[in-house]
Write a protein that holds these residues in place. Structure first.
Motif, PDB file in Angstrom:
ATOM      1  N   SER A 107      -3.688  -7.851 -18.238  1.00 48.06           N
ATOM      2  CA  SER A 107      -2.870  -6.673 -17.967  1.00 48.06           C
ATOM      3  C   SER A 107      -3.175  -5.546 -18.958  1.00 48.06           C
ATOM      4  O   SER A 107      -3.248  -4.365 -18.589  1.00 48.06           O
ATOM      5  CB  SER A 107      -1.389  -7.057 -18.049  1.00 48.06           C
ATOM      6  OG  SER A 107      -0.567  -5.931 -17.882  1.00 48.06           O
ATOM      7  N   TRP A 115      -4.510   1.590 -14.624  1.00 50.51           N
ATOM      8  CA  TRP A 115      -3.641   0.950 -13.644  1.00 50.51           C
ATOM      9  C   TRP A 115      -2.193   1.080 -14.135  1.00 50.51           C
ATOM     10  O   TRP A 115      -1.908   0.828 -15.294  1.00 50.51           O
ATOM     11  CB  TRP A 115      -3.986  -0.524 -13.490  1.00 50.51           C
ATOM     12  CG  TRP A 115      -5.334  -0.808 -12.881  1.00 50.51           C
ATOM     13  CD1 TRP A 115      -6.551  -0.374 -13.316  1.00 50.51           C
ATOM     14  CD2 TRP A 115      -5.605  -1.630 -11.744  1.00 50.51           C
ATOM     15  NE1 TRP A 115      -7.556  -0.867 -12.522  1.00 50.51           N
ATOM     16  CE2 TRP A 115      -7.007  -1.648 -11.553  1.00 50.51           C
ATOM     17  CE3 TRP A 115      -4.800  -2.377 -10.867  1.00 50.51           C
ATOM     18  CZ2 TRP A 115      -7.617  -2.355 -10.519  1.00 50.51           C
ATOM     19  CZ3 TRP A 115      -5.406  -3.094  -9.840  1.00 50.51           C
ATOM     20  CH2 TRP A 115      -6.802  -3.072  -9.668  1.00 50.51           C
ATOM     21  N   GLN A 117       0.726   0.434 -11.607  1.00 53.30           N
ATOM     22  CA  GLN A 117       1.684  -0.229 -10.714  1.00 53.30           C
ATOM     23  C   GLN A 117       1.672  -1.732 -10.978  1.00 53.30           C
ATOM     24  O   GLN A 117       0.653  -2.397 -10.774  1.00 53.30           O
ATOM     25  CB  GLN A 117       1.340   0.029  -9.252  1.00 53.30           C
ATOM     26  CG  GLN A 117       1.750   1.419  -8.773  1.00 53.30           C
ATOM     27  CD  GLN A 117       1.508   1.553  -7.286  1.00 53.30           C
ATOM     28  OE1 GLN A 117       0.430   1.930  -6.857  1.00 53.30           O
ATOM     29  NE2 GLN A 117       2.509   1.235  -6.482  1.00 53.30           N
ATOM     30  N   GLN A 118       2.815  -2.265 -11.414  1.00 51.78           N
ATOM     31  CA  GLN A 118       2.866  -3.675 -11.795  1.00 51.78           C
ATOM     32  C   GLN A 118       2.486  -4.603 -10.649  1.00 51.78           C
ATOM     33  O   GLN A 118       1.810  -5.615 -10.860  1.00 51.78           O
ATOM     34  CB  GLN A 118       4.275  -4.030 -12.301  1.00 51.78           C
ATOM     35  CG  GLN A 118       4.390  -5.443 -12.854  1.00 51.78           C
ATOM     36  CD  GLN A 118       3.401  -5.735 -13.976  1.00 51.78           C
ATOM     37  OE1 GLN A 118       3.263  -4.954 -14.914  1.00 51.78           O
ATOM     38  NE2 GLN A 118       2.690  -6.864 -13.885  1.00 51.78           N
ATOM     39  N   SER A 119       2.865  -4.260  -9.433  1.00 47.70           N
ATOM     40  CA  SER A 119       2.543  -5.143  -8.299  1.00 47.70           C
ATOM     41  C   SER A 119       1.033  -5.230  -8.089  1.00 47.70           C
ATOM     42  O   SER A 119       0.495  -6.319  -7.835  1.00 47.70           O
ATOM     43  CB  SER A 119       3.222  -4.639  -7.017  1.00 47.70           C
ATOM     44  OG  SER A 119       2.782  -3.321  -6.714  1.00 47.70           O
ATOM     45  N   LYS A 120       0.336  -4.095  -8.233  1.00 48.54           N
ATOM     46  CA  LYS A 120      -1.120  -4.096  -8.079  1.00 48.54           C
ATOM     47  C   LYS A 120      -1.790  -4.824  -9.251  1.00 48.54           C
ATOM     48  O   LYS A 120      -2.795  -5.531  -9.068  1.00 48.54           O
ATOM     49  CB  LYS A 120      -1.649  -2.663  -7.981  1.00 48.54           C
ATOM     50  CG  LYS A 120      -1.302  -1.988  -6.658  1.00 48.54           C
ATOM     51  CD  LYS A 120      -1.944  -0.623  -6.543  1.00 48.54           C
ATOM     52  CE  LYS A 120      -1.656  -0.011  -5.167  1.00 48.54           C
ATOM     53  NZ  LYS A 120      -2.252   1.329  -5.033  1.00 48.54           N
ATOM     54  N   SER A 122      -0.488  -7.311 -11.038  1.00 52.04           N
ATOM     55  CA  SER A 122      -0.274  -8.755 -10.854  1.00 52.04           C
ATOM     56  C   SER A 122      -1.191  -9.311  -9.780  1.00 52.04           C
ATOM     57  O   SER A 122      -1.746 -10.407  -9.927  1.00 52.04           O
ATOM     58  CB  SER A 122       1.188  -9.030 -10.495  1.00 52.04           C
ATOM     59  OG  SER A 122       2.037  -8.622 -11.543  1.00 52.04           O
ATOM     60  N   LYS A 123      -1.364  -8.555  -8.700  1.00 48.85           N
ATOM     61  CA  LYS A 123      -2.208  -9.003  -7.591  1.00 48.85           C
ATOM     62  C   LYS A 123      -3.667  -9.118  -8.047  1.00 48.85           C
ATOM     63  O   LYS A 123      -4.342 -10.112  -7.762  1.00 48.85           O
ATOM     64  CB  LYS A 123      -2.097  -8.027  -6.418  1.00 48.85           C
ATOM     65  CG  LYS A 123      -2.925  -8.389  -5.189  1.00 48.85           C
ATOM     66  CD  LYS A 123      -2.562  -7.447  -4.027  1.00 48.85           C
ATOM     67  CE  LYS A 123      -3.342  -7.815  -2.772  1.00 48.85           C
ATOM     68  NZ  LYS A 123      -4.737  -7.377  -2.820  1.00 48.85           N
ATOM     69  N   ARG A 124      -4.149  -8.120  -8.786  1.00 48.91           N
ATOM     70  CA  ARG A 124      -5.547  -8.136  -9.231  1.00 48.91           C
ATOM     71  C   ARG A 124      -5.776  -9.273 -10.232  1.00 48.91           C
ATOM     72  O   ARG A 124      -6.824  -9.943 -10.192  1.00 48.91           O
ATOM     73  CB  ARG A 124      -5.928  -6.782  -9.855  1.00 48.91           C
ATOM     74  CG  ARG A 124      -7.395  -6.686 -10.241  1.00 48.91           C
ATOM     75  CD  ARG A 124      -8.308  -6.857  -9.043  1.00 48.91           C
ATOM     76  NE  ARG A 124      -9.720  -6.940  -9.401  1.00 48.91           N
ATOM     77  CZ  ARG A 124     -10.611  -7.685  -8.764  1.00 48.91           C
ATOM     78  NH1 ARG A 124     -10.262  -8.401  -7.707  1.00 48.91           N
ATOM     79  NH2 ARG A 124     -11.868  -7.709  -9.158  1.00 48.91           N
ATOM     80  N   GLU A 127      -6.109 -12.447  -8.385  1.00 50.96           N
ATOM     81  CA  GLU A 127      -7.399 -12.516  -7.674  1.00 50.96           C
ATOM     82  C   GLU A 127      -8.533 -12.944  -8.596  1.00 50.96           C
ATOM     83  O   GLU A 127      -9.319 -13.835  -8.262  1.00 50.96           O
ATOM     84  CB  GLU A 127      -7.731 -11.141  -7.065  1.00 50.96           C
ATOM     85  CG  GLU A 127      -6.906 -10.790  -5.851  1.00 50.96           C
ATOM     86  CD  GLU A 127      -7.077  -9.330  -5.434  1.00 50.96           C
ATOM     87  OE1 GLU A 127      -6.502  -8.953  -4.402  1.00 50.96           O
ATOM     88  OE2 GLU A 127      -7.766  -8.559  -6.149  1.00 50.96           O
TER      89      GLU A 127
END
Length: 225
Positions: A107, A115, A117-120, A122-124, A127
């Motif tokens: 992070s 970056w 946006q926390q949701s993006k 976390s998603k990255r 992945e």
């Protein structure tokens, strides 16, 4: 020429320096999109200096080089962070932040590169950890990981901004042979998915087990191995 057909790395008549000392002269080579290339040569032969030049840690004094669309012979200091976002860099020593979890290490890099946006984020992170086989390790601390697992985190970190090339300097140098083979499989998987890789290695077993194009640094020159 479109970005996909232009070489990711192209050096022409490049002289590579470590400080004010020339270490490689008249370097010419290209790395194409999606190619896997080994960089070999003895300690002190200029491998690390060449790699550092490619990601802007050492200046290119003479000749020309273009890496992921950036002309290194003309690059401004302010553009180097943008160059590095398009290159994933994997070191031999893991350089993880020991007081932060795996998730917080990754992070930190994403937030540092814009970056928000926390949701993006976390998603990255999920992945890239899946990509290196550590899908359930977000909350673990570096000291709770084996050397091989730490190197997988380092590779995941290098992949965060979807680089066009990974530059790996002796990435298995601190690992035992079996774990080194597992890390090589991770690199091959990433390469098969389309990311180019330039890997410096002393491990000639890899060249037999995982054959690929080889470039050699020797006696101040670079040649096809």
């Amino acid at each position: 020429m479109t970005e996909s057909t232009e070489p990711i790395v192209r050096l022409e008549r490049a002289d590579i320096y470590q400080g004010d000392r020339p270490v490689l002269n008249d370097v010419h080579f290209e790395i194409k999109n999606g190619e896997f290339v080994y960089l070999i040569g003895r300690t002190g032969s200029g491998k690390s200096s060449l790699m550092k030049t490619l990601y802007g840690d050492l200046w290119l004094h003479t000749g020309s080089a273009k890496v992921v669309g950036y002309e290194l012979h003309n690059i401004k200091r302010a553009d180097i962070p943008f160059l590095r976002r398009r290159i994933g860099i994997v070191f031999q020593d893991f350089q993880l932040l020991s007081d932060r979890s795996v998730e917080d290490n990754l992070s930190f890099v994403l937030r540092a590169t814009g970056w928000d946006q926390q949701s993006k984020i976390s998603k990255r992170i999920a992945e890239v950890l899946m990509q290196v086989g550590l899908g359930t390790s977000q909350k673990r601390m570096p000291h709770q990981l084996s050397g091989g697992e730490q190197q997988r985190v380092v590779i995941a970190r290098a992949m965060l901004n979807e680089p066009r090339i990974l530059i790996a300097d002796e990435p298995t140098g601190n690992l035992d042979p079996e774990v080194g083979d597992q890390i090589m499989q991770v690199f091959r998987t990433i390469n098969n998915a389309g990311t180019a890789i330039l890997m410096a290695t002393h491990n000639y077993e890899f060249l037999k087990k995982f054959p690929a194009r080889t470039i050699k640094c020797e006696n101040g020159t670079v040649s096809e191995g």
